[in-house]
Design an enzyme around this catalytic site. Structure first.
Site, PDB file in Angstrom:
ATOM      1  N   GLU A 382     -69.539   3.932 -16.440  1.00 26.13           N
ATOM      2  CA  GLU A 382     -70.259   4.189 -17.694  1.00 26.13           C
ATOM      3  C   GLU A 382     -71.462   5.098 -17.429  1.00 26.13           C
ATOM      4  O   GLU A 382     -71.803   5.944 -18.260  1.00 26.13           O
ATOM      5  CB  GLU A 382     -70.723   2.881 -18.339  1.00 26.13           C
ATOM      6  CG  GLU A 382     -69.584   1.945 -18.732  1.00 26.13           C
ATOM      7  CD  GLU A 382     -68.596   2.582 -19.693  1.00 26.13           C
ATOM      8  OE1 GLU A 382     -69.000   3.402 -20.524  1.00 26.13           O
ATOM      9  OE2 GLU A 382     -67.400   2.247 -19.598  1.00 26.13           O
ATOM     10  N   TRP A 385     -70.075   8.473 -17.212  1.00 24.96           N
ATOM     11  CA  TRP A 385     -69.877   9.085 -18.536  1.00 24.96           C
ATOM     12  C   TRP A 385     -71.177   9.686 -19.050  1.00 24.96           C
ATOM     13  O   TRP A 385     -71.188  10.757 -19.661  1.00 24.96           O
ATOM     14  CB  TRP A 385     -69.373   8.049 -19.551  1.00 24.96           C
ATOM     15  CG  TRP A 385     -67.895   7.848 -19.487  1.00 24.96           C
ATOM     16  CD1 TRP A 385     -67.237   6.833 -18.843  1.00 24.96           C
ATOM     17  CD2 TRP A 385     -66.886   8.688 -20.061  1.00 24.96           C
ATOM     18  NE1 TRP A 385     -65.887   7.002 -18.997  1.00 24.96           N
ATOM     19  CE2 TRP A 385     -65.638   8.110 -19.743  1.00 24.96           C
ATOM     20  CE3 TRP A 385     -66.918   9.848 -20.819  1.00 24.96           C
ATOM     21  CZ2 TRP A 385     -64.428   8.679 -20.155  1.00 24.96           C
ATOM     22  CZ3 TRP A 385     -65.719  10.416 -21.230  1.00 24.96           C
ATOM     23  CH2 TRP A 385     -64.492   9.832 -20.895  1.00 24.96           C
ATOM     24  N   TRP A 414     -62.186  18.147 -44.266  1.00 23.29           N
ATOM     25  CA  TRP A 414     -62.816  16.838 -44.384  1.00 23.29           C
ATOM     26  C   TRP A 414     -62.906  16.435 -45.845  1.00 23.29           C
ATOM     27  O   TRP A 414     -63.019  17.294 -46.717  1.00 23.29           O
ATOM     28  CB  TRP A 414     -64.218  16.852 -43.765  1.00 23.29           C
ATOM     29  CG  TRP A 414     -64.219  17.293 -42.343  1.00 23.29           C
ATOM     30  CD1 TRP A 414     -64.693  18.466 -41.846  1.00 23.29           C
ATOM     31  CD2 TRP A 414     -63.686  16.580 -41.222  1.00 23.29           C
ATOM     32  NE1 TRP A 414     -64.504  18.537 -40.483  1.00 23.29           N
ATOM     33  CE2 TRP A 414     -63.883  17.382 -40.076  1.00 23.29           C
ATOM     34  CE3 TRP A 414     -63.060  15.337 -41.066  1.00 23.29           C
ATOM     35  CZ2 TRP A 414     -63.478  16.992 -38.797  1.00 23.29           C
ATOM     36  CZ3 TRP A 414     -62.664  14.939 -39.786  1.00 23.29           C
ATOM     37  CH2 TRP A 414     -62.875  15.765 -38.684  1.00 23.29           C
ATOM     38  N   ASN A 449     -70.270  -0.751 -27.541  1.00 20.71           N
ATOM     39  CA  ASN A 449     -69.598   0.538 -27.380  1.00 20.71           C
ATOM     40  C   ASN A 449     -68.215   0.580 -28.020  1.00 20.71           C
ATOM     41  O   ASN A 449     -67.826   1.572 -28.627  1.00 20.71           O
ATOM     42  CB  ASN A 449     -69.501   0.934 -25.917  1.00 20.71           C
ATOM     43  CG  ASN A 449     -68.922   2.331 -25.758  1.00 20.71           C
ATOM     44  OD1 ASN A 449     -67.815   2.524 -25.315  1.00 20.71           O
ATOM     45  ND2 ASN A 449     -69.672   3.333 -26.210  1.00 20.71           N
ATOM     46  N   TRP A 467     -67.107  14.250 -38.724  1.00 23.49           N
ATOM     47  CA  TRP A 467     -67.708  13.473 -37.626  1.00 23.49           C
ATOM     48  C   TRP A 467     -69.207  13.739 -37.484  1.00 23.49           C
ATOM     49  O   TRP A 467     -69.955  12.891 -37.008  1.00 23.49           O
ATOM     50  CB  TRP A 467     -66.996  13.773 -36.306  1.00 23.49           C
ATOM     51  CG  TRP A 467     -66.987  15.223 -35.889  1.00 23.49           C
ATOM     52  CD1 TRP A 467     -66.049  16.164 -36.203  1.00 23.49           C
ATOM     53  CD2 TRP A 467     -67.969  15.898 -35.086  1.00 23.49           C
ATOM     54  NE1 TRP A 467     -66.381  17.383 -35.654  1.00 23.49           N
ATOM     55  CE2 TRP A 467     -67.545  17.255 -34.952  1.00 23.49           C
ATOM     56  CE3 TRP A 467     -69.139  15.511 -34.449  1.00 23.49           C
ATOM     57  CZ2 TRP A 467     -68.260  18.196 -34.229  1.00 23.49           C
ATOM     58  CZ3 TRP A 467     -69.864  16.453 -33.722  1.00 23.49           C
ATOM     59  CH2 TRP A 467     -69.422  17.788 -33.620  1.00 23.49           C
ATOM     60  N   TRP A 490     -68.676  10.952 -30.448  1.00 19.84           N
ATOM     61  CA  TRP A 490     -68.145  11.335 -31.762  1.00 19.84           C
ATOM     62  C   TRP A 490     -67.048  12.372 -31.642  1.00 19.84           C
ATOM     63  O   TRP A 490     -66.027  12.302 -32.327  1.00 19.84           O
ATOM     64  CB  TRP A 490     -69.263  11.813 -32.680  1.00 19.84           C
ATOM     65  CG  TRP A 490     -69.891  10.658 -33.387  1.00 19.84           C
ATOM     66  CD1 TRP A 490     -71.039   9.996 -33.031  1.00 19.84           C
ATOM     67  CD2 TRP A 490     -69.383   9.976 -34.540  1.00 19.84           C
ATOM     68  NE1 TRP A 490     -71.270   8.948 -33.891  1.00 19.84           N
ATOM     69  CE2 TRP A 490     -70.267   8.920 -34.831  1.00 19.84           C
ATOM     70  CE3 TRP A 490     -68.265  10.151 -35.353  1.00 19.84           C
ATOM     71  CZ2 TRP A 490     -70.074   8.044 -35.904  1.00 19.84           C
ATOM     72  CZ3 TRP A 490     -68.068   9.283 -36.421  1.00 19.84           C
ATOM     73  CH2 TRP A 490     -68.967   8.244 -36.692  1.00 19.84           C
TER      74      TRP A 490
END
Length: 575
Positions: A382, A385, A414, A449, A467, A490
DNA sequence: GCGCACTTGGC
DNA sequence: CCAAGTGCG
């Protein structure tokens, strides 16, 4: 929350076709491509390398400029270097922080994050004062003139050098480039250093010499790079040395010591600040205690007054620590299974290096373990990341300019549906796991998360809403908002991001709910309407039950929505 | 150019 | 179990 960002539209941007209430800032493809072709991080590093044309004249102090992402005293590279330099130059050290509300508006900083920053500054001011080091906190309202404001402050204390840790967001880099230029023009030597990540951006590249755009290969090289030189990558920065007590009699220092940390920033008053101070206490000591408990204990407990509904749901029958069991339990939103250190990492209250070093101590090993079949290894991933997404931001600044990393999805259609967006934002979509997630964010300033992924996937693929609107909402709510990680998450959910997630992988929110919240405790904690619902129907309450409990019916049918998303992603531009 | 991997998910 | 996509070694 006040509507922001509307009056501060940068000249290069144009508004999307969405209605005003659903507008987002999107840079033109040209402006985005230009930023990618010449990332501002490179420009800043270049400028630092060139040095001063003339050596700095003798001055009175060395200054460390603390910013929003490095709110700590220990293991802080710029601060350690500033301290060493002050000793070498035989002058005292000062620390300063400039509140910049226009930046907070432009970057959708949440009132909770600003309040958290101020609370931490207050702790830091006291701790630094014990070392006879003043922390001067001031506010400058115009972001455009912030560099010259910083320089005039440095001149007012007659600084020879200014140290800071690099922030990798585009605007911050451009600001720092200007500060560097002005500093040099005025005989002040700037030093901006890497500190946020374990491995600095730019250091890792593929065999083709390009920045990584996929996590797994990145992670492999990230880990082997760290382990090839742990002394360097995990080194603990020296703590700053105290100033001589005599500084306390100097009028300039007296003024700096006397300045106060404001209790709020206009426009960012935090309505639930008292609660936040309990759930997210300020200061490195508290962060370290959280880390210690995560690595060594099975439950967070109620230490330090930290309490939230999920504490009661923590399974204390487990024998091993949450870190050891992280692999098996991390996706459980209904239990106390994660470290919840994100607010502290995002604000630099604890260093990522310290977190990794703590895993070495825990396992009694010398090399970092990041294997996917152990709990501690998964947790280290993590942090990987976090490094990865900041590397991506530094190498491809356009991702933070409203552009999708995958330009081919720039024209995905969208939905412009303010009612749906409002329902999502307020946790009234009629999908319990999504509503629980959103309401957790809206009450705690933080979200598990897994819940972030579920809520994000639901907005982008089911409601088919841009998004970037979700990205902005998270930033405006979260106490841990970090541009790189939030944007990366996202774009991953929207399938527009770096790690190639095929667009047809659409979460089924009901199956996700059963996995993330098998007990239902998570939903019951945050969705009071369903507090009395036990059994599997909590994941998808029948219409009759929902009506009776005053819980909304689903906005849309998942299967139909999924088909719509597949259609639109397959042919961007089509309806 | 081939095959593996994918915070793989869905059926 | 399969896979509508694709980066990377």
């Amino acid at each position: 929350m006040v509507k922001r960002a509307l009056s501060l539209e940068p000249p290069h941007s144009k508004r999307s076709r969405l209605e005003p209430s659903l507008s987002v800032l999107v840079a033109s493809p040209e402006a985005a491509a230009a930023a990618d072709a010449c990332p501002p991080l490179g420009e800043l590093l270049q400028m630092l390398e060139n040095g001063l044309t003339e050596p700095p004249e003798k001055g009175d102090v060395v200054a460390y400029w603390m910013r929003m992402e490095d709110l700590r005293i220990c293991d802080n590279r710029a601060l350690a270097q500033a301290s060493a330099s002050a000793i070498k130059d035989h002058v005292p050290l000062i620390v300063f922080f400039v509140l910049s509300p226009e930046d907070y508006v432009a970057h959708d900083r949440s009132p909770r994050r600003i309040d958290f920053t101020l609370r931490n500054l207050s702790v830091l001011k006291d701790s630094l004062a014990k070392l006879n080091i003043p922390l001067h906190v001031s506010l400058h309202s115009q972001r455009r003139t912030l560099p010259s404001y910083v320089i005039s402050f440095l001149q007012s204390v007659n600084a020879i050098r200014v140290f800071a840790n690099i922030e990798y967001e585009v605007d911050e880099l451009r600001r720092d480039i200007n500060v560097c230029r002005l500093a040099k023009d005025n005989g002040i030597l700037p030093s901006f250093v890497h500190d946020k990540l374990i491995v600095e951006p730019g250091l890792l590249s593929t065999k083709q010499g390009k920045p990584y755009t996929v996590y797994s290969p990145f992670q492999r090289q990230w880990l082997s790079t760290i382990n090839s030189d742990t002394d360097n990558f995990l080194a603990e920065g020296a703590s700053p040395k105290a100033n001589p007590p005599s500084v306390k009699s100097c009028p300039v220092f007296q003024k700096l010591f006397a300045s106060e940390v404001p209790s709020y920033v206009e426009g960012f008053q935090c309505p639930d600040g008292d609660k936040m101070a309990v759930v997210w206490p300020a200061g490195t000591d508290n962060a370290r205690e959280m880390l210690r408990r995560f690595l060594h204990t099975k439950s967070r407990g109620t230490h330090l007054g930290i309490a939230d509904p999920l504490d009661e749901a923590a399974d204390i029958s487990e024998k091993q620590s949450r870190a050891i069991l992280y692999k098996e339990n991390r996706d459980r939103a209904d239990k106390d299974t994660t470290s919840r250190l994100s607010p502290y990492l995002a604000a630099g209250i604890i260093s990522a290096r310290e977190c990794i070093r703590a895993t070495l101590d825990l396992l009694g090993v010398k090399k970092v373990q990041a294997n996917r079949d152990s709990g501690v290894g998964m947790w280290v991933q993590e942090i990987g990341w976090r490094d990865f997404y900041t590397h991506v931001l530094a190498a491809f600044p356009r991702v933070s300019m409203g552009r999708p990393f995958q330009e081919k999805y720039a024209n995905v259609q969208w939905e412009s549906n303010p009612e749906h967006f409002e329902a999502w934002r307020s946790g009234r979509t009629g999908v319990p796991i999504v509503d629980a997630a959103i309401r957790q964010a809206n009450t705690m300033g933080w979200m598990h998360n897994r819940a972030r992924m579920i809520a994000a996937m639901y907005l982008t693929k089911d409601l088919m809403i841009d998004w970037r609107l979700g990205e902005r909402h998270f930033m405006q709510q979260f106490i841990d908002g970090d541009l790189a990680s939030n944007n990366g998450g996202w774009q991953w959910s929207a399938s527009t991001g770096t790690d190639p997630q095929p667009y047809f992988r659409v979460f089924n929110p009901y199956l996700q709910s059963e996995k993330a919240d098998p007990s239902g405790d998570y939903i019951r904690s945050f969705v009071p309407e369903l507090r009395k619902v036990f059994g599997p129907e909590i994941h998808n309450p029948p219409a009759k039950l929902a009506d009776k409990l005053g819980y909304p019916r689903p906005l849309i049918d998942h299967k139909e929505a999924r088909d719509r998303a597949l259609r639109r992603y397959k042919n961007p531009g089509s309806k």
